[in-house]
Motif scaffolding. Structure first.
Motif, PDB file in Angstrom:
ATOM      1  N   GLN A   1       0.726  -1.142  -0.021  1.00 21.18           N
ATOM      2  CA  GLN A   1      -0.029   0.054   0.143  1.00 21.18           C
ATOM      3  C   GLN A   1       0.896   1.356   0.289  1.00 21.18           C
ATOM      4  N   SER A   2       1.999   1.198   0.559  1.00 19.34           N
ATOM      5  CA  SER A   2       2.978   2.508   0.746  1.00 19.34           C
ATOM      6  C   SER A   2       3.667   2.538  -0.593  1.00 19.34           C
ATOM      7  N   GLY A   3       3.620   1.583  -1.698  1.00 24.84           N
ATOM      8  CA  GLY A   3       4.383   1.622  -2.699  1.00 24.84           C
ATOM      9  C   GLY A   3       5.611   0.777  -2.824  1.00 24.84           C
ATOM     10  N   ARG A   4       6.113   0.535  -1.960  1.00 24.63           N
ATOM     11  CA  ARG A   4       7.276  -0.422  -1.804  1.00 24.63           C
ATOM     12  C   ARG A   4       6.996  -1.641  -2.481  1.00 24.63           C
ATOM     13  N   THR A   5       8.143  -2.309  -3.176  1.00 21.68           N
ATOM     14  CA  THR A   5       8.110  -3.300  -4.038  1.00 21.68           C
ATOM     15  C   THR A   5       9.120  -4.276  -3.773  1.00 21.68           C
ATOM     16  N   ASN A   6       9.037  -5.515  -3.920  1.00 16.41           N
ATOM     17  CA  ASN A   6       9.847  -6.618  -3.886  1.00 16.41           C
ATOM     18  C   ASN A   6       9.692  -7.747  -4.583  1.00 16.41           C
ATOM     19  N   TYR A   7      10.740  -8.127  -5.066  1.00 13.26           N
ATOM     20  CA  TYR A   7      10.607  -9.294  -6.138  1.00 13.26           C
ATOM     21  C   TYR A   7      11.370 -10.689  -5.769  1.00 13.26           C
ATOM     22  N   ASP A   8      10.892 -11.845  -6.192  1.00  8.66           N
ATOM     23  CA  ASP A   8      11.673 -13.040  -6.330  1.00  8.66           C
ATOM     24  C   ASP A   8      12.815 -12.848  -7.099  1.00  8.66           C
TER      25      ASP A   8
END
Length: 118
Positions: free
Chosen positions: A53-60
């Motif tokens: 919701q904050s816009g923070r992203t993460n990826y495998d």
């Protein structure tokens, strides 16, 4: 409640690009943690990318540097830009939503097929 619909899948050669879209009806997606998952034939569903919701992203690790997740609140959509595609990226891709920051996903789309030929 939110309904999710994925589009943008297709057949592409290795090294090519695709952009998947996940559009929602119902509550705005900015209230949700949104993720993309994928499931290849004979394999378990696996996490691909998340946007909080904050816009923070993460990826495998397998897609980091090649895939980009983003959101457009005005269009109530989340996208997955996929570059440098590999045959091992072939799978059905699903978007999912949860209103929590860490809990399980409550809403899922029907999936869109991505096939990468060698």
């Amino acid at each position: 409640q939110v309904q999710l619909v994925e589009t943008g899948g297709g057949l592409v050669q290795a090294g090519g690009s695709l952009r998947l879209s996940c559009t929602a009806s119902g509550r705005g997606l900015n209230f949700y943690r949104m993720s993309w998952f994928r499931q290849a034939p004979g394999k378990e569903r696996e996490f691909v990318a998340v946007i909080a919701q904050s816009g923070r992203t993460n990826y495998d690790a397998s897609v980091k540097g090649r895939f980009t997740i983003s959101g457009d609140n005005a269009k109530n959509a989340v996208y997955l830009e996929m570059n440098s595609l590999k045959p091992e990226d072939t799978a059905v891709y699903y978007c999912a939503a949860t209103p929590t920051s860490t809990g399980p996903y409550d809403f899922w789309g029907q999936g869109t097929q991505v096939t990468v030929s060698s």
